[in-house]
Structures are given as structure tokens and as C-alpha cells.
Design an enzyme around this catalytic site. Structure first.
Site, PDB file in Angstrom:
ATOM      1  NE  ARG A  85       1.517  61.822  66.167  1.00 14.94           N
ATOM      2  CZ  ARG A  85       0.177  61.267  66.461  1.00 14.94           C
ATOM      3  NH1 ARG A  85      -0.852  62.112  65.960  1.00 14.94           N
ATOM      4  NH2 ARG A  85       0.058  60.293  67.276  1.00 14.94           N
ATOM      5  CG  HIS A 129      -2.560  56.380  64.389  1.00 15.89           C
ATOM      6  ND1 HIS A 129      -2.392  57.693  64.639  1.00 15.89           N
ATOM      7  CD2 HIS A 129      -4.170  56.365  64.653  1.00 15.89           C
ATOM      8  CE1 HIS A 129      -3.189  58.290  64.868  1.00 15.89           C
ATOM      9  NE2 HIS A 129      -4.449  57.706  64.785  1.00 15.89           N
ATOM     10  CD  GLU A 174      -5.930  59.430  70.388  1.00 14.28           C
ATOM     11  OE1 GLU A 174      -6.813  58.649  70.302  1.00 14.28           O
ATOM     12  OE2 GLU A 174      -5.807  60.524  70.203  1.00 14.28           O
ATOM     13  CG  ASN A 303      -3.028  62.672  70.231  1.00 10.63           C
ATOM     14  OD1 ASN A 303      -2.111  63.260  70.310  1.00 10.63           O
ATOM     15  ND2 ASN A 303      -3.283  61.594  69.771  1.00 10.63           N
ATOM     16  CE1 TYR A 305      -9.068  65.752  67.515  1.00  5.62           C
ATOM     17  CE2 TYR A 305      -8.169  64.260  68.715  1.00  5.62           C
ATOM     18  CZ  TYR A 305      -8.390  64.832  67.747  1.00  5.62           C
ATOM     19  OH  TYR A 305      -7.356  64.626  67.004  1.00  5.62           O
ATOM     20  CD  GLU A 369      -4.357  62.512  67.014  1.00  7.32           C
ATOM     21  OE1 GLU A 369      -5.790  62.577  67.158  1.00  7.32           O
ATOM     22  OE2 GLU A 369      -3.829  61.341  66.465  1.00  7.32           O
TER      23      GLU A 369
END
Ligand code: FCB
Length: 465
Positions: A85, A129, A174, A303, A305, A369
Site C-alpha cells: 500500500r 495521504h 485518515e 488504521n 494504533y 495500517e
């Protein structure tokens, strides 16, 4: 008699068609900021403004991927990745954000895609992005409606050039960060602190997404997949009490439902509209917009985290949460931290995937992600030992498996990131790569996690501990 142990026991195996990838973004790795006709994006301007990025770092050279693309694809092939990606830099392809494409820019991505296909790696292309051409910011940026139409035109240029060979397209990465970190908190480019403008930006990003879906359907192969990647927040209230639940509801609206509802259900959440009434009446949403925003997609990229723990309270301004600073406080989750100071908590990924299983039945999910920064360095023997990253990845892949066992339709996992790179406002200090980059020499050294991940990909599942 016990059966002989398979290389990967069945509990640790993923489906054979599972997509194993790594992700990057143009501004974070390419460098070559002024080459071949590329003009500044908002991130060039922002990073060149003193005080905006740690250590004054910029993406001028980054990991020099523009010149080392073939070496980097060879690294991916060595890891056995099935998918890669990457994002296209808008100002490399359409320097002013208007008018015809710059062929040299498109040639770079054509060469990258061909190199990937020759290596048997599926290209997953992200159109945006975060590197908006500066000229479009000067004309108003994402708070200006016209930017959505400019994005659709740019999407058309890329689709015309690559639509015959790229199987998977992602419109935006995002949009929450682009809208709220960029226009409300101002810690990302373009660095504006205008909460009302951030809400407009969010809508225009949604509109841009929907317009691009239409363009991609026309100009790419019928079999192409079109997705978008959201950094959904795994929002947890601090307690079971009403006030904390109310804080979590507000953050869920501003982080998640501001994108999920229009894209998948063609409406903005009522509570979001009333929460933000002190700032705007949302009249920037025009008739017909929501039909465009909700054009069907082929899946959703997530995504993830770290989780977001909230309680009733307040937080300082400027904030990325328009109209919420008097109502919501943020509390760090317990547990070990990465070098970003982000708590490691794989449960949040499970929670999100299971939520999407329930809320978006029939929508395939990709983790586009997930990863962690640690203070990695090459030892005198040239090795990079990163056991914490391996533990992080294992825990998050186990969470994906648990969610799949519970019925979430997860089709793939993309690790952030292939290479150490320019981590936005943190500059080069934060290393997320599977491959270590020595920025002085641009030497690439696969970390221990790279061999671990290659092993996961080869066996199609987690190795024994
Ligand atoms: C995400 C971004 C990506 C990277 C990771 C750490 O928010 O999409 O570019 O910086 O965080």
C-alpha cells in the site's frame, strides 16, 4: 497418538487468501521534493516553517524512495509480501492541483506499479495521504468546496494512467487527521486552528471521496476494488457512569460516525449536528451531496494504533475535537507505551473489528495500517533487534484472528511501515519501519521484525512463541 505438529498450528493460521502487506505514504518516503516538476504540498510548506516539525525535519529527502524504488520493491519481494500500500503524491502528478497531468510524475508511479506486478506484489494505491498541493490550500484548502472537485479531477488523471493495472484503490487516508489535526488543532499541515473550518473540511473530504468513487468506477477495471481508510477510534468511556458515556458518545461522533454514517448510510449523525451547533448549522452540506458520499465501496480500510479513553471533563485548546473541549477529557490507557508514548492495547483493534462486523454487515475489512515506533538502532554487527515490535505485531495479529473467529470479515493486514520514514510532526525521530533506514547513507537494514513478519507471511499464520 498425537498428530505431527504442523508448521503453524491451525489456531494460528489465517485463510490462504489473506493479504499480507506493508504500507507507506508518498511524502513520508519519497524525497525528491523539487524534482521533475513537483511543486510544494501543504506538508512541504508546513515542515519548512520553523517550529512546526521536531528538529526542523522536512520530507525533502526522506528515505529517498523516489530514487531507490527498485531496491525497495526488492526488499518487499524478499519479505514475501502479497500486497503493498503506497500513496500517490498529488503535486508530483498535478503540480498546481488543476489542469493536465505531469507525465514524469505519472511515469514514476507506472514504473513502481510495473515493478510490483513483476515481483508478484499487488499494488494498493491511495490517492490522498495528506499532501494537498499548496496552491489549493492558498485557494481555501479542504474547507473550500471546490477542493473536492479538484480531487475528483486528479483522481481521474491517476485512474486514466493506472486504471488498467492497479487492482485496489483507496481514495483517502485518515480524513480525520486531514480535517481535525490539520484545520482544528493545527498540529498537522496546513496548521490552521479553525474548528468550524475543520467540520467543513470533513464534509468536503467525504464529498471528495464520493466523487472519486464515481470517477474510479468509470476509469478503472470493473474488477477493481475501491475503498477508503479511516483511523477509527476505539473509544472507551472511563467508567460505566452516564457522564463518561456521554463523553464517549461525543468523541465517537467526531472521530467515527462523522465518516462512517455519511459514507455507509448517507446521513450525518443527528447528535453530531446538535453537538456542533454552536459552531455551524452544516449548511455546507448541499442537496445531493450525501447521495454522492454514499456511493457503494468494496470494503473499508481500518488504521489502528491505540485506544482512546475518555471521560467527562475538559481538555486544552486548540483541540482536534470541535465543540467538545468543555465536555470531554482524555485519559491515557494503562500499559506499556511505544516510542510515540501510545499505549499498547490490541484489544482496541478487536473492539473495532467486531463493531464493524455488526454495523457494516457484508462490508469486507482490511487493516490498512497497524504498527509501532521504537527507538531502534543498528548494533555494531549491523543487526537491529526490535523484540517489542514483534510482540506488538503478534498481539495485534492475534486480535485480528480473534475478531475473525467472532465473524469479522477481515481480508488482509498491512503493517505500518515498510521503512523508517518521516513521521509527520515528529520528523525522523520516530521509527516505525520493518526496515531500518540510516538517513545519512540511506542504507536499509531489515530489523528482526522483518524476518519475523516474512516468516508469518510464509507460513500464513503466527509462528509458535
Ligand atoms: C497514521 C498515518 C501514517 C503514519 C502512522 C504512524 O496516522 O496514516 O502516515 O504516520 O499514523
Amino acid at each position: 497418538m498425537t498428530a505431527p505438529r504442523a508448521a503453524t498450528d491451525s489456531r494460528a493460521a489465517f485463510p490462504p487468501a489473506f493479504r499480507w502487506g506493508a504500507a507507506t505514504a508518498a511524502y513520508q518516503i519519497e524525497g525528491a521534493a523539487d524534482e521533475d516538476g513537483r511543486t510544494p504540498s501543504i506538508w512541504d510548506t508546513f515542515s519548512r516553517t520553523p517550529g512546526k516539525v521536531r528538529n526542523g525535519d522536512t520530507g525533502d529527502i526522506a528515505a529517498d524512495h523516489y530514487h531507490r524504488m527498485r531496491e525497495d520493491v526488492a526488499l518487499m519481494a524478499g519479505l514475501g509480501l502479497t500486497d503493498y500500500r503506497f500513496s500517490v503524491s498529488w503535486p508530483r502528478v498535478q503540480p498546481t492541483g488543476r489542469g493536465p497531468a505531469l507525465q514524469k510524475g505519472l511515469d514514476f508511479y507506472r514504473a513502481l506499479v510495473d515493478e510490483l506486478l513483476a515481483a508478484g506484489i499487488r499494488p494498493v494505491l491511495t490517492l490522498y495521504h495528506w499532501d494537498l498541493p499548496q496552491e489549493l490550500e492558498d485557494a481555501g484548502g479542504w474547507p473550500a468546496r471546490d477542493t473536492a472537485y479538484r480531487f475528483a479531477e486528479y483522481a481521474g488523471l491517476v485512474a486514466e494512467a493506472l486504471g488498467d493495472r492497479v487492482p485496489t484503490w483507496t481514495t483517502l487516508n485518515e480524513p480525520w487527521c486531514a480535517a481535525f489535526l490539520g484545520y482544528a488543532e493545527g498540529v498537522h499541515a496546513p496548521g490552521r486552528t479553525e474548528p468550524e473550518a475543520a467540520l467543513r473540511a470533513a464534509h468536503h473530504l467525504n464529498l471528495a471521496h464520493g466523487l472519486a468513487v464515481g470517477v474510479l468506477r468509470e476509469l478503472t477495471r470493473p474488477s477493481s476494488e475501491v475503498l477508503l481508510s479511516l483511523n477509527l477510534a476505539a473509544v472507551r468511556p472511563l467508567s460505566g457512569g452516564r457522564a463518561d458515556a456521554e463523553a464517549a458518545r461525543r468523541v465517537d461522533a467526531l472521530a467515527n460516525r462523522v465518516f462512517l454514517d455519511p459514507v455507509f448510510h448517507g446521513r450525518y449523525p443527528r447528535d453530531l449536528i446538535s453537538d456542533t451547533a454552536p459552531l455551524t448549522d452544516w449548511s455546507f452540506v448541499e442537496d445531493g451531496d450525501l447521495r454522492i458520499v454514499s456511493r457503494p465501496v468494496d470494503g473499508l480500510g481500518i488504521n489502528y494504533y491505540t485506544p482512546t479513553v475518555v471521560g467527562a471533563g475538559s481538555h486544552p485548546l486548540p483541540s482536534p475535537w470541535p465543540a467538545a473541549h468543555d465536555h470531554v477529557g482524555f485519559v491515557p490507557a494503562p500499559g506499556p507505551r511505544t516510542a510515540m508514548d501510545w499505549p499498547v492495547d490490541a484489544g482496541g483493534l478487536y473492539e473495532l473489528l467486531v463493531r464493524l462486523r455488526d454495523e457494516l454487515p457484508g462490508t469486507p475489512l482490511l487493516v490498512t495500517e497497524n504498527g509501532a515506533a521504537y527507538d531502534d538502532y543498528a548494533d555494531p554487527a549491523g543487526a537491529v533487534h526490535d523484540p517489542e515490535r514483534i510482540a506488538y505485531l503478534r498481539a495485534h495479529l492475534e486480535a485480528v484472528q480473534r475478531a475473525m473467529a467472532a465473524g469479522a470479515d477481515v481480508r488482509g493486514y498491512f503493517l505500518w511501515s515498510l521503512l523508517d520514514n518521516f513521521e509527520w510532526a515528529h520528523g525522523y525521530g520516530k521509527r516505525f519501519g520493518l526496515v531500518h533506514v540510516d538517513y545519512a547513507t540511506q542504507r536499509r537494514t531489515p530489523k528482526d521484525s522483518a524476518s519475523w513478519y516474512a516468516d508469518v507471511v510464509a507460513r500464513g499464520g503466527l509462528p509458535p512463541k
